[in-house]
Design a protein around this motif. Structure first.
Motif, PDB file in Angstrom:
ATOM      1  N   GLY A   1      -5.482   4.237  28.560  1.00  0.00           N
ATOM      2  CA  GLY A   1      -6.411   3.562  27.650  1.00  0.00           C
ATOM      3  C   GLY A   1      -5.914   2.221  27.158  1.00  0.00           C
ATOM      4  O   GLY A   1      -6.355   1.745  26.110  1.00  0.00           O
TER       5      GLY A   1
ATOM      6  N   ASN B   1     -11.556  -0.985  24.586  1.00  0.00           N
ATOM      7  CA  ASN B   1     -12.188  -1.149  23.285  1.00  0.00           C
ATOM      8  C   ASN B   1     -12.269   0.209  22.579  1.00  0.00           C
ATOM      9  O   ASN B   1     -12.928   1.130  23.063  1.00  0.00           O
ATOM     10  CB  ASN B   1     -13.593  -1.731  23.456  1.00  0.00           C
ATOM     11  CG  ASN B   1     -14.293  -1.964  22.133  1.00  0.00           C
ATOM     12  OD1 ASN B   1     -13.730  -1.764  21.060  1.00  0.00           O
ATOM     13  ND2 ASN B   1     -15.547  -2.387  22.201  1.00  0.00           N
ATOM     14  N   ARG B   2     -11.604   0.337  21.434  1.00  0.00           N
ATOM     15  CA  ARG B   2     -11.550   1.615  20.732  1.00  0.00           C
ATOM     16  C   ARG B   2     -12.902   2.036  20.161  1.00  0.00           C
ATOM     17  O   ARG B   2     -13.054   3.165  19.691  1.00  0.00           O
ATOM     18  CB  ARG B   2     -10.519   1.541  19.602  1.00  0.00           C
ATOM     19  CG  ARG B   2      -9.128   1.160  20.050  1.00  0.00           C
ATOM     20  CD  ARG B   2      -8.513   2.210  20.956  1.00  0.00           C
ATOM     21  NE  ARG B   2      -7.376   1.679  21.698  1.00  0.00           N
ATOM     22  CZ  ARG B   2      -6.548   2.415  22.416  1.00  0.00           C
ATOM     23  NH1 ARG B   2      -6.746   3.714  22.495  1.00  0.00           N
ATOM     24  NH2 ARG B   2      -5.548   1.842  23.073  1.00  0.00           N
ATOM     25  N   HIS B   3     -13.881   1.142  20.212  1.00  0.00           N
ATOM     26  CA  HIS B   3     -15.194   1.458  19.652  1.00  0.00           C
ATOM     27  C   HIS B   3     -16.290   1.438  20.722  1.00  0.00           C
ATOM     28  O   HIS B   3     -17.463   1.304  20.407  1.00  0.00           O
ATOM     29  CB  HIS B   3     -15.536   0.472  18.534  1.00  0.00           C
ATOM     30  CG  HIS B   3     -14.489   0.402  17.466  1.00  0.00           C
ATOM     31  ND1 HIS B   3     -14.284   1.423  16.567  1.00  0.00           N
ATOM     32  CD2 HIS B   3     -13.558  -0.544  17.178  1.00  0.00           C
ATOM     33  CE1 HIS B   3     -13.285   1.109  15.752  1.00  0.00           C
ATOM     34  NE2 HIS B   3     -12.837  -0.069  16.108  1.00  0.00           N
TER      35      HIS B   3
ATOM     36  N   GLN C   1     -10.293   1.486  12.208  1.00  0.00           N
ATOM     37  CA  GLN C   1      -9.456   1.537  13.410  1.00  0.00           C
ATOM     38  C   GLN C   1      -9.581   0.243  14.196  1.00  0.00           C
ATOM     39  O   GLN C   1     -10.670  -0.157  14.591  1.00  0.00           O
ATOM     40  CB  GLN C   1      -9.863   2.720  14.293  1.00  0.00           C
ATOM     41  CG  GLN C   1      -8.990   2.908  15.511  1.00  0.00           C
ATOM     42  CD  GLN C   1      -9.485   4.021  16.416  1.00  0.00           C
ATOM     43  OE1 GLN C   1     -10.697   4.167  16.627  1.00  0.00           O
ATOM     44  NE2 GLN C   1      -8.579   4.819  16.960  1.00  0.00           N
TER      45      GLN C   1
ATOM     46  N   GLY D   1      -6.078   0.575  18.152  1.00  0.00           N
ATOM     47  CA  GLY D   1      -6.274   1.669  17.200  1.00  0.00           C
ATOM     48  C   GLY D   1      -5.435   1.594  15.950  1.00  0.00           C
ATOM     49  O   GLY D   1      -5.281   2.586  15.241  1.00  0.00           O
TER      50      GLY D   1
END
Length: 286
Positions: free
Chosen positions: A168, A172-174, A224, A229
Motif C-alpha cells: 500500500g 491514497n488512504r481515502h 488520517q 496514514g
C-alpha cells in the motif's frame, strides 16, 4: 503461486536489506532535506499522482521495443531505443529515491530489494549499450545481455508492484471513503464544545476528524493523512495548514488541498454546522 514464492524470496532478504535500507534512508534524508521543493516535485505533489509510478512504464516499454528491433534486424534503431531505456531508468530511479525517504519497516526492506534488482538491470543494460557503441560485427552478446537485463527488470517491476498492491505504498488512504450527503452527529467525547484553536480530535460516525476553531469559523479535515496514514491530530498548524507529524505533508484547512508534499492526494474536508442537538458534519464536495 509464483507471486507468493517471489514475496517469500524478497522477505528472506531482510537480513541485508534492512540494514542497507536504513543506511540509504539516512543519506537520502540528508540529501533531500535541504531541497524540499525538489523532493516534492519528484514525489508528484504538483501532479496529484506519484511521478515514479508514471515513469516506470517507459523503460519497460523501451526495452521491449529494443528486443523486437534487434529480432527484426534494425540495429541502429535498437541501439537508440536501449539508450532511451537507460536514460528512462535513471530518471525513474531518481523519483523512486525521493519516495524511498518516506517508507519504513517492511516497505523499506522491500523497496531496498526492488532498488537493488533495478540497479542490477541498469548495469546489464549499460554494458549492452557500451558494446553496441563499438559497432561489433557480431551482436549476439549485446542482444543476450539485453534479454537478461529485461528479465531482471521484469522481476524488479514485480517487486515494485507489490510495494503498491501488497504493502500500500503511496496509495491514497481515502480512496474508498465516500463523499456522502448526510449530516452526521459530531462526537466530541468529554468536551462540552469545540474549543478555540486546535487541532481537536473528534468522531463523526466511523470517521475521525480534526477540528480547528477560530471564533465562529470551524474547519474540519479527516484525521488520517492521505499520504501514509499519519495522525494529523498530533500535527502542527502552519500558515493555515495542518502539517503531518510523520513526513511533513501539509494540507490547507479550508479545503484539504495539498500545500506541501510528500503527499500527492488531497485530504477530505468536512462542513460543520450546529443545530439544537449539537454539532454535525458532512463531507464537503470536491
Amino acid at each position: 503461486m509464483l507471486g507468493r514464492w517471489l514475496t517469500r524470496l524478497v522477505d528472506a532478504q531482510a537480513r541485508w536489506s534492512t540494514p542497507f535500507g536504513e543506511f540509504n534512508h539516512r543519506w537520502l534524508s540528508a540529501l533531500f532535506g535541504p531541497i524540499r521543493p525538489v523532493k516534492d516535485f519528484l514525489n508528484g505533489t504538483w501532479l496529484g499522482h506519484p511521478v515514479h509510478a508514471a515513469l516506470t512504464d517507459v523503460p519497460i516499454g523501451a526495452m521491449t521495443v529494443a528486443i523486437v528491433l534487434d529480432i527484426i534486424g534494425q540495429p541502429v534503431a535498437a541501439d537508440v531505443t536501449v539508450l532511451i531505456g537507460v536514460l528512462a531508468i535513471v530518471a525513474t530511479a531518481v523519483s523512486g529515491l525521493a519516495d524511498y525517504t518516506d517508507v519504513d519497516g517492511t516497505a523499506r526492506s522491500r523497496a531496498t530489494v526492488h532498488a537493488t534488482v533495478m540497479t542490477t538491470a541498469l548495469i546489464v543494460f549499460v554494458v549492452s549499450l557500451v558494446i553496441r557503441a563499438g559497432n561489433p560485427a557480431d551482436r549476439a552478446v549485446p542482444i543476450v545481455l539485453l534479454v537478461i537485463g529485461y528479465l531482471i527488470l521484469t522481476v524488479g517491476a514485480e517487486i515494485g508492484g507489490d510495494l503498491v498492491y501488497l504493502i500500500g505504498t503511496n496509495v491514497n488512504r481515502h480512496a474508498w471513503r465516500g463523499a456522502g450527503a448526510k449530516w452526521v452527529t459530531l462526537d466530541l467525547g468529554e468536551l462540552g464544545d469545540i474549543p478555540e484553536g486546535g487541532p481537536t480530535k473528534a468522531k463523526a460516525g466511523i470517521n475521525t476528524l480534526i477540528l480547528v476553531r477560530t471564533g465562529d469559523t470551524i474547519l474540519a479535515l479527516h484525521e488520517q493523512c492521505a499520504h501514509a496514514g499519519g495522525p494529523l491530530s498530533q500535527g502542527t498548524l502552519v500558515d493555515g495548514c495542518i502539517q503531518c507529524p510523520w513526513h511533513g505533508s501539509r494540507f490547507k484547512l479550508t479545503n484539504g488541498h495539498v500545500a506541501r508534499g510528500p503527499a500527492m492526494y488531497d485530504q477530505p474536508a468536512y462542513e460543520v454546522r450546529r443545530n439544537d442537538a449539537g454539532w454535525e458534519v458532512r463531507r464537503a464536495p470536491r
